[in-house]
Design a protein around this motif. Structure first.
Motif, mmCIF file in Angstrom:
data_model
loop_
_atom_site.group_PDB
_atom_site.id
_atom_site.type_symbol
_atom_site.label_atom_id
_atom_site.label_comp_id
_atom_site.label_asym_id
_atom_site.label_seq_id
_atom_site.Cartn_x
_atom_site.Cartn_y
_atom_site.Cartn_z
ATOM 1 N N SER A 25 -12.722 -82.759 -38.272
ATOM 2 C CA SER A 25 -13.677 -81.715 -38.645
ATOM 3 C C SER A 25 -13.939 -80.806 -37.446
ATOM 4 O O SER A 25 -13.868 -81.226 -36.296
ATOM 5 C CB SER A 25 -14.973 -82.307 -39.197
ATOM 6 O OG SER A 25 -15.655 -83.051 -38.240
ATOM 7 N N SER B 9 -28.484 -85.978 -37.828
ATOM 8 C CA SER B 9 -28.243 -85.861 -39.259
ATOM 9 C C SER B 9 -29.224 -84.870 -39.862
ATOM 10 O O SER B 9 -30.305 -84.644 -39.336
ATOM 11 C CB SER B 9 -28.378 -87.226 -39.946
ATOM 12 O OG SER B 9 -29.720 -87.655 -39.932
ATOM 13 N N TYR C 280 -18.307 -79.478 -39.596
ATOM 14 C CA TYR C 280 -19.574 -80.133 -39.274
ATOM 15 C C TYR C 280 -20.526 -79.097 -38.708
ATOM 16 O O TYR C 280 -20.101 -78.033 -38.235
ATOM 17 C CB TYR C 280 -19.374 -81.294 -38.286
ATOM 18 C CG TYR C 280 -18.978 -80.838 -36.898
ATOM 19 C CD1 TYR C 280 -19.937 -80.534 -35.926
ATOM 20 C CD2 TYR C 280 -17.640 -80.699 -36.549
ATOM 21 C CE1 TYR C 280 -19.578 -80.097 -34.667
ATOM 22 C CE2 TYR C 280 -17.272 -80.272 -35.287
ATOM 23 C CZ TYR C 280 -18.241 -79.967 -34.341
ATOM 24 O OH TYR C 280 -17.881 -79.534 -33.092
ATOM 25 N N LEU D 239 -18.157 -80.755 -45.901
ATOM 26 C CA LEU D 239 -19.152 -80.742 -44.838
ATOM 27 C C LEU D 239 -19.369 -82.198 -44.464
ATOM 28 O O LEU D 239 -20.094 -82.926 -45.132
ATOM 29 C CB LEU D 239 -20.440 -80.080 -45.347
ATOM 30 C CG LEU D 239 -21.578 -79.912 -44.375
ATOM 31 C CD1 LEU D 239 -21.149 -79.121 -43.148
ATOM 32 C CD2 LEU D 239 -22.745 -79.224 -45.069
ATOM 33 N N GLU D 240 -18.663 -82.628 -43.416
ATOM 34 C CA GLU D 240 -18.629 -84.054 -43.102
ATOM 35 C C GLU D 240 -18.310 -84.264 -41.631
ATOM 36 O O GLU D 240 -17.529 -83.510 -41.044
ATOM 37 C CB GLU D 240 -17.562 -84.738 -43.970
ATOM 38 C CG GLU D 240 -17.543 -86.246 -43.904
ATOM 39 C CD GLU D 240 -18.793 -86.889 -44.482
ATOM 40 O OE1 GLU D 240 -19.713 -87.176 -43.693
ATOM 41 O OE2 GLU D 240 -18.856 -87.111 -45.706
ATOM 42 N N ALA E 140 -22.075 -81.415 -54.554
ATOM 43 C CA ALA E 140 -22.597 -82.598 -53.858
ATOM 44 C C ALA E 140 -22.044 -83.854 -54.527
ATOM 45 O O ALA E 140 -21.945 -83.923 -55.755
ATOM 46 C CB ALA E 140 -24.118 -82.600 -53.880
ATOM 47 N N ILE F 67 -29.192 -83.492 -46.964
ATOM 48 C CA ILE F 67 -28.040 -82.854 -47.606
ATOM 49 C C ILE F 67 -28.337 -81.429 -48.072
ATOM 50 O O ILE F 67 -27.505 -80.539 -47.923
ATOM 51 C CB ILE F 67 -27.484 -83.711 -48.762
ATOM 52 C CG1 ILE F 67 -26.200 -83.086 -49.304
ATOM 53 C CG2 ILE F 67 -28.522 -83.925 -49.841
ATOM 54 C CD1 ILE F 67 -25.457 -83.942 -50.285
ATOM 55 N N ALA G 290 -28.336 -79.266 -44.945
ATOM 56 C CA ALA G 290 -26.986 -79.096 -44.418
ATOM 57 C C ALA G 290 -26.189 -78.113 -45.283
ATOM 58 O O ALA G 290 -25.507 -77.224 -44.764
ATOM 59 C CB ALA G 290 -26.282 -80.446 -44.331
ATOM 60 N N LEU G 291 -26.281 -78.258 -46.604
ATOM 61 C CA LEU G 291 -25.575 -77.328 -47.481
ATOM 62 C C LEU G 291 -26.112 -75.905 -47.326
ATOM 63 O O LEU G 291 -25.347 -74.944 -47.407
ATOM 64 C CB LEU G 291 -25.685 -77.783 -48.941
ATOM 65 C CG LEU G 291 -24.623 -78.765 -49.400
ATOM 66 C CD1 LEU G 291 -24.953 -79.317 -50.787
ATOM 67 C CD2 LEU G 291 -23.236 -78.158 -49.382
ATOM 68 N N GLY H 207 -21.835 -90.471 -47.634
ATOM 69 C CA GLY H 207 -20.947 -89.349 -47.363
ATOM 70 C C GLY H 207 -19.946 -89.117 -48.491
ATOM 71 O O GLY H 207 -20.204 -89.414 -49.644
ATOM 72 N N ALA I 51 -20.691 -81.511 -49.976
ATOM 73 C CA ALA I 51 -21.370 -82.433 -49.059
ATOM 74 C C ALA I 51 -21.496 -83.781 -49.754
ATOM 75 O O ALA I 51 -21.531 -83.864 -50.987
ATOM 76 C CB ALA I 51 -22.742 -81.897 -48.669
#
Length: 171
Positions: free
Chosen positions: A105, A150, A141, A99-100, A27, A153, A156-157, A127, A121
């Motif tokens: 992406s 959104s 993504y 991861l963006e 991260a 984090i 998302a990870l 970001g 991430a």
């Protein structure tokens, strides 16, 4: 009904990560110590080799990280590293996947992820910097069909890391 996860996983088999595969969960410049703790715990749950937090200097209270990481705080290999140290990690046989939501992406669920991966991430508000995105071999993504576009984090990870695991263990 027994809902104890320790007992549950004594009888339910999880496929091991193949020997030629490995993941480092990373991260970029996080501000929230609770997110750091959650990512340490995620990496431990997944069997990652380590969790990296790229930041010029560690400025978080360890007690807040430990509270969220729980048992994983002392059981999982994790560290704060500089951008230069991060770049050196990329030269050790790992491919960088970011991861963006950026140009180029692709949907993580239709993209083949590298076997040996650093999954990165970005910070909660800014970001990943463009110069780091440019180092990646894979930009992905997570599709979001709902009204909010959104994810936290750590969430998302989690999605991305377990998609990598699914791909590595698929038969």
């Amino acid at each position: 009904m027994n809902t104890n996860s320790v007992q549950f996983f004594k009888t339910e088999e999880s496929k091991p990560i193949p020997e030629d595969s490995d993941i480092i969960v990373a991260a970029w410049n996080l501000a929230n110590p609770e997110n750091i703790g959650k990512i340490i715990r995620l990496a431990h749950n997944l069997g990652a080799s380590k969790a990296l937090f790229i930041k010029d200097k560690e400025a978080h209270r360890e007690s807040k990280i430990k509270k969220t990481a729980g048992f994983s705080f002392n059981q999982m290999a994790w560290e704060f590293i500089s951008e230069e140290e991060f770049r050196q990690t990329l030269n050790s046989g790992y491919e960088l996947a970011v991861l963006e939501t950026c140009d180029g992406s692709t949907n993580i669920f239709t993209t083949k992820l590298p076997k040996r991966i650093v999954l990165l991430a970005g910070s909660e508000s800014h970001g990943i910097p463009e110069n780091i995105i440019d180092l990646s071999t894979c930009k992905v993504y997570i599709p979001m069909p709902g009204g909010c576009k959104s994810l936290n984090i750590s969430n998302a990870l989690s999605v991305a890391a377990f998609e990598w695991y699914r791909q590595q263990t698929a038969e």
